[in-house]
Design a protein around this motif. Structure first.
Motif, PDB file in Angstrom:
ATOM      1  N   TRP A 105       0.692  -1.338   0.141  1.00  0.00           N
ATOM      2  CA  TRP A 105      -0.013   0.263   0.003  1.00  0.00           C
ATOM      3  C   TRP A 105       0.845   1.209  -0.027  1.00  0.00           C
ATOM      4  O   TRP A 105       0.566   2.142  -0.638  1.00  0.00           O
ATOM      5  CB  TRP A 105      -1.075  -0.165   1.220  1.00  0.00           C
ATOM      6  N   ASN A 106       1.882   1.432   0.787  1.00  0.00           N
ATOM      7  CA  ASN A 106       2.749   2.453   0.878  1.00  0.00           C
ATOM      8  C   ASN A 106       3.485   2.574  -0.406  1.00  0.00           C
ATOM      9  O   ASN A 106       3.691   3.650  -1.080  1.00  0.00           O
ATOM     10  CB  ASN A 106       3.842   2.121   1.908  1.00  0.00           C
ATOM     11  N   GLU A 107       3.823   1.515  -1.246  1.00  0.00           N
ATOM     12  CA  GLU A 107       4.488   1.742  -2.343  1.00  0.00           C
ATOM     13  C   GLU A 107       3.440   2.089  -3.448  1.00  0.00           C
ATOM     14  O   GLU A 107       3.790   3.036  -4.460  1.00  0.00           O
ATOM     15  CB  GLU A 107       5.158   0.364  -3.018  1.00  0.00           C
ATOM     16  N   SER A 108       2.061   1.688  -3.457  1.00  0.00           N
ATOM     17  CA  SER A 108       1.195   2.377  -4.254  1.00  0.00           C
ATOM     18  C   SER A 108       0.911   3.959  -3.895  1.00  0.00           C
ATOM     19  O   SER A 108       0.779   4.573  -4.973  1.00  0.00           O
ATOM     20  CB  SER A 108      -0.045   1.503  -4.095  1.00  0.00           C
ATOM     21  N   ARG A 109       0.965   4.251  -2.919  1.00  0.00           N
ATOM     22  CA  ARG A 109       1.091   5.692  -2.254  1.00  0.00           C
ATOM     23  C   ARG A 109       2.084   6.473  -3.218  1.00  0.00           C
ATOM     24  O   ARG A 109       1.800   7.470  -3.677  1.00  0.00           O
ATOM     25  CB  ARG A 109       0.879   5.939  -0.847  1.00  0.00           C
ATOM     26  N   ARG A 110       3.337   5.964  -3.170  1.00  0.00           N
ATOM     27  CA  ARG A 110       4.415   6.564  -3.796  1.00  0.00           C
ATOM     28  C   ARG A 110       4.265   6.587  -5.012  1.00  0.00           C
ATOM     29  O   ARG A 110       4.692   7.710  -5.784  1.00  0.00           O
ATOM     30  CB  ARG A 110       5.634   5.885  -3.082  1.00  0.00           C
ATOM     31  N   ALA A 111       3.789   5.539  -5.714  1.00  0.00           N
ATOM     32  CA  ALA A 111       3.565   5.438  -6.987  1.00  0.00           C
ATOM     33  C   ALA A 111       2.447   6.695  -7.556  1.00  0.00           C
ATOM     34  O   ALA A 111       2.680   7.242  -8.554  1.00  0.00           O
ATOM     35  CB  ALA A 111       3.266   4.296  -7.737  1.00  0.00           C
TER      36      ALA A 111
END
Length: 399
Positions: free
Chosen positions: A259-265
């Motif tokens: 989820w955090n990687e999705s937010r960064r993307a």
């Protein structure tokens, strides 16, 4: 995740374990590992986490604890409820986090060393300055190396307000490695309010620490001052983490890195979509020593209020976090601050706007958000080229 979360509730029903027990203990173990700390203590909410961490750090009535004015009031509530007095330093205008240079200036100009006690005193209040609470705002960690260096120099504790920074990391030059939010200070405080990167289905919080004494003290504080039933070592609080919430958090925790990687993307896509159309908009700044987890994606605009109205009319919901800095809130009028005391925080508060941000946000939705912002700015630009009409309207209202 509906079925997975419902199964947590079923387990709690079958075991009748609603307070404490295996679900809480397992989540504490896994979240401590996630944060790379020795201990995690689950509590009722993020405010409890901050308050208990401050008390466990040794805050005494009348102490001063330094934080920032650009944060939710829970930060300063926890300081006051622990018996201390909050004081402020201004923020870095790019990251919106505590400005370490201004913290240094605060110690140099507003404090003095009491040579009798060896304590740092505030020159105006004669209150001992004992701690610092940097806030990792919007999901980006503050400049912890410099803050910790100042804390060590003045013999102060540091409690990280990591309530918006679950999984955020910071590269420590002092240690030559990346560190997780909640692992660098004496303790870190987390909120699991439903809207957080890791959110419960109600109120929940936790304290992370690698100090066994601090962890033990917080376990006592959260449960009426007892480690064993009916054996109360001190007066404590009712600040326990519900087992159901702990189970829900445990189920979600394994998804948090993705989820955090999705937010960064999503943040990178916003940056690209705005592209060169930046006139009137300031995008978030991410320090090269930080890996932010974008709890919020916050832009700045001098026409923020009109922009927010235009987006609302287009059925795009936004939020201003936080429109009135704490030093100007009525609740803190007794501290004697005035407009202009913390200009970076005040300017940001008048301009910041949080755009839609969550892991499942689609690119098509982001494109629509950016398109509506561009339209709004274009309308404002056209309106600003009619000075005579605006002047006449203003004069008419004045009459």
């Amino acid at each position: 995740m509906e079925e997975e979360l419902v199964s947590v509730f079923r387990r709690a029903l079958k075991s009748a374990g609603f307070v404490g027990g295996p679900m809480v203990e397992q989540f504490e173990k896994e979240f401590a590992q996630f944060c790379e700390t020795g201990y995690c203590v689950g509590v009722g909410n993020g405010t409890d986490a901050l308050r208990f961490a401050l008390i466990a750090a040794g805050v005494q009535p009348g102490d001063t604890v330094v934080t920032v004015p650009n944060t939710f009031i829970a930060t300063t509530e926890a300081i006051s409820q622990a018996g201390a007095r909050p004081d402020f330093v201004d923020i870095d205008e790019r990251t919106y986090n505590m400005d370490a240079r201004k913290l240094h200036e605060y110690f140099e100009t507003q404090c003095r060393l009491d040579r009798t006690t060896g304590k740092l005193l505030n020159r105006k209040t004669y209150s001992p300055v004992t701690g610092i609470v940097p806030v990792h705002l919007y999901g980006q960690m503050a400049d912890m190396d410099r803050i910790l260096e100042l804390a060590e120099r003045h013999k102060l504790f540091v409690i990280e307000d990591a309530c918006q920074a679950h999984g955020a990391t910071y590269f420590s030059r002092r240690e030559n490695r990346w560190r997780k939010a909640g692992s660098m200070g004496l303790a870190g405080a987390f909120s699991f309010y439903p809207g957080k990167n890791l959110g419960a289905c109600g109120e929940a919080g936790a304290v992370t620490t690698s100090d066994a004494t601090v962890a033990k003290k917080i376990r006592i504080l959260r449960d009426h001052g007892q480690l064993q039933k009916y054996r109360h070592e001190i007066e404590g609080y009712n600040g326990r983490l519900d087992a159901i919430q702990a189970g829900i958090l445990q189920a979600k925790l394994k998804h948090l890195p993705q989820w955090n990687e999705s937010r960064r993307a999503i943040a990178r896509w916003y940056d690209e979509l705005f592209g060169s159309r930046l006139d009137g908009i300031t995008l978030p700044y991410e320090s090269p020593r930080s890996k932010a987890v974008y709890h919020l994606y916050v832009i700045r605009s001098r026409t923020r209020d009109q922009l927010q109205k235009d987006l609302a009319q287009a059925n795009i919901m936004t939020q201003a976090h936080y429109p009135i800095p704490l030093h100007l809130q009525k609740a803190y009028a007794h501290l004697g601050h005035k407009e202009g005391d913390f200009p970076a925080a005040e300017e940001a508060a008048a301009e910041i706007l949080s755009l839609p941000m969550y892991p499942q946000l689609e690119l098509s939705q982001q494109k629509r958000v950016v398109q509506e912002i561009v339209k709004s700015l274009a309308r404002e630009a056209v309106g600003s080229r009619k000075p005579n009409l605006v002047a006449c309207e203003s004069d008419s209202r004045a009459d």
